[in-house]
Scaffold this active site. Structure first.
Site, PDB file in Angstrom:
ATOM      1  CG  HIS A 138      -2.024  -1.078   1.134  1.00 17.81           C
ATOM      2  ND1 HIS A 138      -2.518  -1.582   0.070  1.00 17.81           N
ATOM      3  CD2 HIS A 138      -2.583  -1.902   2.127  1.00 17.81           C
ATOM      4  CE1 HIS A 138      -3.587  -2.501   0.163  1.00 17.81           C
ATOM      5  NE2 HIS A 138      -3.599  -2.620   1.370  1.00 17.81           N
ATOM      6  CG  HIS A 209      -7.833  -0.582   2.696  1.00 17.52           C
ATOM      7  ND1 HIS A 209      -8.259  -1.321   3.568  1.00 17.52           N
ATOM      8  CD2 HIS A 209      -6.599  -1.263   1.965  1.00 17.52           C
ATOM      9  CE1 HIS A 209      -7.424  -2.506   3.669  1.00 17.52           C
ATOM     10  NE2 HIS A 209      -6.777  -2.511   2.825  1.00 17.52           N
ATOM     11  CD  GLU A 347      -7.917  -3.654  -0.229  1.00 16.41           C
ATOM     12  OE1 GLU A 347      -6.788  -3.453  -0.792  1.00 16.41           O
ATOM     13  OE2 GLU A 347      -8.126  -4.688   0.233  1.00 16.41           O
TER      14      GLU A 347
HETATM   15  C1  BGC Z   1      -4.129  -6.627   2.254  1.00 16.16           C
HETATM   16  C2  BGC Z   1      -4.162  -7.112   3.661  1.00 16.16           C
HETATM   17  C3  BGC Z   1      -3.718  -6.474   4.592  1.00 16.16           C
HETATM   18  C4  BGC Z   1      -4.756  -5.039   4.649  1.00 16.16           C
HETATM   19  C5  BGC Z   1      -4.519  -4.085   5.620  1.00 16.16           C
HETATM   20  C6  BGC Z   1      -5.428  -5.483   2.283  1.00 16.16           C
HETATM   21  O1  BGC Z   1      -5.426  -4.455   1.348  1.00 16.16           O
HETATM   22  O2  BGC Z   1      -4.464  -7.321   1.245  1.00 16.16           O
HETATM   23  O3  BGC Z   1      -3.202  -8.133   3.473  1.00 16.16           O
HETATM   24  O4  BGC Z   1      -3.590  -6.995   5.753  1.00 16.16           O
HETATM   25  O5  BGC Z   1      -4.912  -4.527   3.408  1.00 16.16           O
HETATM   26  O6  BGC Z   1      -3.185  -3.806   5.865  1.00 16.16           O
END
Ligand code: BGC
Length: 382
Positions: A138, A209, A347
């Site tokens: 991210h 998210h 997402e």
């Molecule tokens: C990821 C997860 C992660 C989460 C929060 C998601 O987009 O795929 O693995 O734990 O985000 O961090």
């Protein structure tokens, strides 16, 4: 499948009237417009104010922070017209500054994982911060979710969020100009339009998210939500959740959501992929591919409240994350502790680790090009 908003609103009004008659306390339908913002939601450690904006239209109420472009609250009526916040988050700013759950946030530059935080672009090797085991997740440890955005009202019920991501930020090349529009449509749909330009080639994969629990944040598990995903294939991962490169068929596996099924139905199967993810944490390859206009990706329904959400996108993939890493260390705005599976994310995105997987659709944005991506969440009840 498309929810009829008019029917929903009519029944919402009837529900409110009935409630008033019965003398019970219930949240009122929101007044329309974006005149309520901004208010001061909190302060950054250096004293900078963080604002919260409120948009209300078509029976949907949305609260957005200038920090991280965070959807702090999304209120929707149930089949009786009762409004609750269906997005996980916090009631104050402080936990948003440190949490790594990305509640409601804008994600950039690269949504999802890049293996070992490394990629090579036009012959130059780049190293990103590694913040998720051996990988970069991210956008690194201070991605777009942990930055202040410049927010201005846009039209009757919209916000424009802008920021300049400087060359080298979190290891990414090029100065990137990003614009995200959050809009509530007349029907109360929540539309997100992303746009970006760069002065040097850079990978880019923007998303939002938000964790949804259509029964209301803090009401427990999403395992009884019914989920449909329009994907015949998904991208299986290795143990650190980097795609193997395969586009595997969902048929005959726990990953087949094409006809809709409860999230919890197969989540305890001992399928290797579910073990790696501790549940669902996978990119689904949408049958429609990349599209010029948003097209159907997924539909989520909570039979308890009747609330329904449909997700349409221009993106080729969607990460279905079943909230596996919520571990009872965070408390939502209603005072309830979040446990594993108390919310889920859908997402919309390009595929994880695309910069290292040449056969995946490209995520490279070059000077002179404009990145564009749109995702629409539409709501109703059934
Ligand atoms: C990821 C997860 C992660 C989460 C929060 C998601 O987009 O795929 O693995 O734990 O985000 O961090």
């Amino acid at each position: 499948m498309s929810p009829s908003r008019r029917t929903v609103l009519a029944s919402a009004a009837a529900g409110l009237a009935a409630t008033a008659a019965a003398g019970q306390a219930r949240a009122a339908a929101p007044a329309e417009g974006n005149g309520e913002g901004p208010e001061v939601f909190g302060h950054l450690p250096d004293g900078t104010e963080v604002h919260r904006w409120t948009l209300s239209r078509g029976g949907t109420r949305l609260k957005v922070l200038s920090y991280g472009g965070i959807v702090q609250s999304l209120e929707l009526p149930d089949r009786d017209g009762e409004y609750v916040n269906v997005s996980l988050g916090f009631g104050t700013l402080a936990p948003y500054l440190t949490a790594t759950t990305y509640f409601g946030a804008l994600i950039g530059r690269y949504g999802n994982r890049i293996a070992e935080g490394r990629f090579t672009l036009d012959g130059t090797a780049y190293q990103l911060p590694v913040n998720d085991g051996p990988n970069s997740l991210h956008g690194g440890d201070r991605g777009f979710d942990k930055r202040l955005w410049d927010v201005t009202p846009n039209g009757r019920s919209g916000l424009t969020l802008r920021r300049t991501s400087p060359d080298g930020e979190m290891g990414y090349p090029g100065t990137l100009e990003v614009r995200v529009d959050y809009t509530l449509t007349r029907d109360g749909d929540f539309r997100i339009d992303y746009e970006a330009t760069t002065d040097a080639p850079t990978p880019l994969n923007l998303t939002n998210h938000t964790y949804f629990n259509l029964g209301g944040e803090g009401t427990g598990s999403i395992e009884d939500h019914r989920l449909e995903i329009a994907a015949a294939r998904y991208t299986p991962v290795g143990e650190t959740l980097i795609p193997t490169g395969e586009l595997a068929r969902v048929q005959g596996t726990p990953f087949d959501f094409r006809r809709g099924k409860n999230v919890g139905r197969d989540i305890r199967e001992s399928h290797q992929q579910l073990l790696y993810g501790q549940g669902y944490d996978h990119n689904f390859v949408l049958d429609k591919g990349i599209t010029g206009a948003p097209r159907h990706a997924a539909t989520l329904h909570d039979p308890g409240s009747g609330r329904l959400m449909r997700v349409d996108t221009t993106e080729p993939g969607v990460q279905f994350y079943s909230g596996n890493f919520l571990d009872a260390t965070l408390t939502g705005p209603g005072g309830r502790v979040y446990r594993q599976g108390d919310g889920l994310c859908l997402e919309t995105q390009h595929f994880p680790d695309s910069p290292n997987q040449p056969h995946f659709p490209t995520t490279v944005l070059r000077p002179g090009e404009t990145y564009r991506s749109t995702t629409v969440h539409s709501f109703g009840t059934r």
